[in-house]
Design a protein around this motif. Structure first.
Motif, PDB file in Angstrom:
ATOM      1  N   TRP B  33       0.856  -1.172   0.000  1.00 19.20           N
ATOM      2  CA  TRP B  33       0.000   0.000   0.000  1.00 19.20           C
ATOM      3  C   TRP B  33       0.904   1.238   0.000  1.00 19.20           C
ATOM      4  O   TRP B  33       2.026   1.195   0.510  1.00 19.20           O
ATOM      5  CB  TRP B  33      -0.835   0.032   1.270  1.00 19.20           C
ATOM      6  CG  TRP B  33      -2.027  -0.861   1.298  1.00 19.20           C
ATOM      7  CD1 TRP B  33      -2.041  -2.222   1.436  1.00 19.20           C
ATOM      8  CD2 TRP B  33      -3.394  -0.461   1.235  1.00 19.20           C
ATOM      9  NE1 TRP B  33      -3.331  -2.686   1.465  1.00 19.20           N
ATOM     10  CE2 TRP B  33      -4.194  -1.630   1.346  1.00 19.20           C
ATOM     11  CE3 TRP B  33      -4.040   0.779   1.112  1.00 19.20           C
ATOM     12  CZ2 TRP B  33      -5.581  -1.585   1.312  1.00 19.20           C
ATOM     13  CZ3 TRP B  33      -5.423   0.810   1.091  1.00 19.20           C
ATOM     14  CH2 TRP B  33      -6.183  -0.362   1.191  1.00 19.20           C
ATOM     15  N   SER B  35       0.742   5.790   0.426  1.00 18.41           N
ATOM     16  CA  SER B  35      -0.028   6.940   0.887  1.00 18.41           C
ATOM     17  C   SER B  35       0.552   8.246   0.384  1.00 18.41           C
ATOM     18  O   SER B  35       1.752   8.330   0.062  1.00 18.41           O
ATOM     19  CB  SER B  35      -0.018   7.021   2.417  1.00 18.41           C
ATOM     20  OG  SER B  35      -0.830   6.079   3.033  1.00 18.41           O
ATOM     21  N   ASN B  50      -4.719   6.941   0.451  1.00 16.74           N
ATOM     22  CA  ASN B  50      -3.882   5.791   0.183  1.00 16.74           C
ATOM     23  C   ASN B  50      -4.538   4.807  -0.775  1.00 16.74           C
ATOM     24  O   ASN B  50      -5.730   4.928  -1.102  1.00 16.74           O
ATOM     25  CB  ASN B  50      -3.302   5.125   1.427  1.00 16.74           C
ATOM     26  CG  ASN B  50      -4.302   4.673   2.434  1.00 16.74           C
ATOM     27  OD1 ASN B  50      -5.475   4.447   2.142  1.00 16.74           O
ATOM     28  ND2 ASN B  50      -3.843   4.507   3.668  1.00 16.74           N
ATOM     29  N   VAL B  99       3.365   2.165   3.072  1.00 20.79           N
ATOM     30  CA  VAL B  99       2.560   1.646   4.168  1.00 20.79           C
ATOM     31  C   VAL B  99       2.970   0.207   4.456  1.00 20.79           C
ATOM     32  O   VAL B  99       2.921  -0.650   3.572  1.00 20.79           O
ATOM     33  CB  VAL B  99       1.060   1.690   3.833  1.00 20.79           C
ATOM     34  CG1 VAL B  99       0.237   1.150   5.006  1.00 20.79           C
ATOM     35  CG2 VAL B  99       0.621   3.112   3.491  1.00 20.79           C
ATOM     36  N   TRP B 105       0.898  -4.527  12.997  1.00 20.70           N
ATOM     37  CA  TRP B 105       0.855  -3.070  12.904  1.00 20.70           C
ATOM     38  C   TRP B 105       0.586  -2.601  11.493  1.00 20.70           C
ATOM     39  O   TRP B 105       0.615  -3.358  10.535  1.00 20.70           O
ATOM     40  CB  TRP B 105       2.134  -2.434  13.447  1.00 20.70           C
ATOM     41  CG  TRP B 105       3.287  -2.353  12.488  1.00 20.70           C
ATOM     42  CD1 TRP B 105       4.072  -3.377  12.055  1.00 20.70           C
ATOM     43  CD2 TRP B 105       3.811  -1.166  11.881  1.00 20.70           C
ATOM     44  NE1 TRP B 105       5.042  -2.904  11.216  1.00 20.70           N
ATOM     45  CE2 TRP B 105       4.920  -1.553  11.091  1.00 20.70           C
ATOM     46  CE3 TRP B 105       3.446   0.184  11.934  1.00 20.70           C
ATOM     47  CZ2 TRP B 105       5.667  -0.639  10.345  1.00 20.70           C
ATOM     48  CZ3 TRP B 105       4.202   1.097  11.200  1.00 20.70           C
ATOM     49  CH2 TRP B 105       5.298   0.680  10.411  1.00 20.70           C
ATOM     50  N   LEU B 106       0.294  -1.317  11.411  1.00 20.06           N
ATOM     51  CA  LEU B 106      -0.092  -0.685  10.161  1.00 20.06           C
ATOM     52  C   LEU B 106       0.388   0.754  10.240  1.00 20.06           C
ATOM     53  O   LEU B 106       0.037   1.481  11.163  1.00 20.06           O
ATOM     54  CB  LEU B 106      -1.619  -0.731  10.035  1.00 20.06           C
ATOM     55  CG  LEU B 106      -2.283  -0.020   8.876  1.00 20.06           C
ATOM     56  CD1 LEU B 106      -1.879  -0.656   7.566  1.00 20.06           C
ATOM     57  CD2 LEU B 106      -3.795  -0.071   9.057  1.00 20.06           C
ATOM     58  N   GLY B 107       1.212   1.153   9.277  1.00 18.45           N
ATOM     59  CA  GLY B 107       1.673   2.531   9.325  1.00 18.45           C
ATOM     60  C   GLY B 107       2.686   2.832   8.258  1.00 18.45           C
ATOM     61  O   GLY B 107       3.049   1.985   7.445  1.00 18.45           O
ATOM     62  N   HIS B 108       3.154   4.078   8.265  1.00 15.85           N
ATOM     63  CA  HIS B 108       4.090   4.571   7.261  1.00 15.85           C
ATOM     64  C   HIS B 108       5.522   4.359   7.741  1.00 15.85           C
ATOM     65  O   HIS B 108       5.930   4.975   8.726  1.00 15.85           O
ATOM     66  CB  HIS B 108       3.837   6.053   6.996  1.00 15.85           C
ATOM     67  CG  HIS B 108       2.428   6.352   6.552  1.00 15.85           C
ATOM     68  ND1 HIS B 108       1.504   6.983   7.355  1.00 15.85           N
ATOM     69  CD2 HIS B 108       1.784   6.082   5.391  1.00 15.85           C
ATOM     70  CE1 HIS B 108       0.370   7.094   6.707  1.00 15.85           C
ATOM     71  NE2 HIS B 108       0.508   6.562   5.511  1.00 15.85           N
ATOM     72  N   ASP B 109       6.266   3.517   7.060  1.00 13.66           N
ATOM     73  CA  ASP B 109       7.631   3.260   7.523  1.00 13.66           C
ATOM     74  C   ASP B 109       8.705   4.017   6.747  1.00 13.66           C
ATOM     75  O   ASP B 109       9.767   4.296   7.294  1.00 13.66           O
ATOM     76  CB  ASP B 109       7.936   1.749   7.570  1.00 13.66           C
ATOM     77  CG  ASP B 109       7.770   1.060   6.227  1.00 13.66           C
ATOM     78  OD1 ASP B 109       8.127  -0.137   6.158  1.00 13.66           O
ATOM     79  OD2 ASP B 109       7.279   1.690   5.264  1.00 13.66           O
ATOM     80  N   TRP B 111       9.376   7.423   4.016  1.00 17.03           N
ATOM     81  CA  TRP B 111       8.810   8.644   3.468  1.00 17.03           C
ATOM     82  C   TRP B 111       9.771   9.240   2.433  1.00 17.03           C
ATOM     83  O   TRP B 111      10.990   9.116   2.571  1.00 17.03           O
ATOM     84  CB  TRP B 111       8.616   9.685   4.582  1.00 17.03           C
ATOM     85  CG  TRP B 111       7.697   9.293   5.685  1.00 17.03           C
ATOM     86  CD1 TRP B 111       7.843   8.230   6.551  1.00 17.03           C
ATOM     87  CD2 TRP B 111       6.500   9.958   6.076  1.00 17.03           C
ATOM     88  NE1 TRP B 111       6.799   8.206   7.447  1.00 17.03           N
ATOM     89  CE2 TRP B 111       5.964   9.261   7.182  1.00 17.03           C
ATOM     90  CE3 TRP B 111       5.829  11.089   5.614  1.00 17.03           C
ATOM     91  CZ2 TRP B 111       4.775   9.647   7.814  1.00 17.03           C
ATOM     92  CZ3 TRP B 111       4.652  11.478   6.248  1.00 17.03           C
ATOM     93  CH2 TRP B 111       4.139  10.756   7.335  1.00 17.03           C
TER      94      TRP B 111
END
Lengths: 107, 121
Positions: B33, B35, B50, B99, B105-109, B111
């Motif tokens: 995914w 974002s 996203n 993502v 867990w789930l999140g933005h690692d 950038w």
């Protein structure tokens, strides 16, 4: 939408201080809570994921705790490179939302 | 090494359009995914949209629904954000972020460095 409220909004601390930042969700988000550090002009950097897991390469002086609605980010001994803005971020439900940020400044 | 490089930002008049791009490398782009997250000058972070791995699922923050479209081209390892009917309040640095989705867990690692969009006459 889930509102994320950080406190304090800013703080002044000295090198070596223990610093704690809190983040409260407007409803339970289990452990779908991540913490980011951002320095001026730079992209956010992941510190803590799933409320308490340390991202690889992040110094062990950073730690996270909490579940449900109340979370904390702790820096056990503040270092010069830790002066930055910190954000909590929930990914429990969309729209994913961030706290307003906590700016950690040098005392 | 994971790299995300945004481009396409600039100055645009209110009501105008702009297309942002994010070039991904160092990982299997089609497996993640992705974002877009933005940050208005001097303000906090705001998740914008996203998209899932094959582009079949897309989600947006209410303030951009109907005006912004997220898309991807897995053959080109690229993520896009088509922005139209732009408003002054869309002025921000726009970040592309990967993502991470797992059982725990789930999140933005990761950038990108961001690209600045300024909406002004």
């Amino acid at each position: 939408d889930i509102q994320m409220t950080q406190s304090p909004s800013s703080l002044s601390a000295s090198v070596g201080d223990r610093v704690t930042i809190t983040c409260r969700a407007s409803q339970s988000i289990s452990i779908y809570l991540n913490w980011y550090q951002q320095k001026p002009g730079k992209a956010p950097k992941l510190l803590i994921y799933a409320a308490s897991s340390l991202q690889g390469g992040v110094p062990s002086r950073f730690s996270g705790s909490g579940s449900g609605t109340d979370f904390t980010l702790t820096v056990s001994s503040l270092q010069p490179e830790d002066f930055a803005t910190y954000y909590c971020h929930q990914t429990y439900s969309r729209p994913w939302t961030f706290g307003q940020g906590t700016k950690v400044e040098i005392k | 090494e994971v790299q995300l490089v945004e481009s396409g930002g600039g100055l645009v008049q209110p009501g105008g359009s702009l297309r942002l791009s994010c070039a991904a490398s160092g990982f299997t782009f089609s497996g993640y995914w992705m974002s877009w997250v933005r940050q208005a000058p001097g303000k906090g972070l705001e998740w914008v949209a996203n998209i899932n791995q094959d582009g079949g699922e897309k989600y947006y923050v209410d303030s951009v629904k109907g005006r912004f479209t997220i898309s991807r081209d897995n053959a080109k390892n690229s993520l896009y954000l088509q922005m139209s009917s732009l408003r002054a309040e869309d002025t921000a640095v726009y970040y592309c972020a990967r993502v991470e989705v797992s059982s725990s867990w789930l999140g933005h690692d990761y950038w990108g460095q961001g690209t600045l969009v300024t909406v002004s006459s």
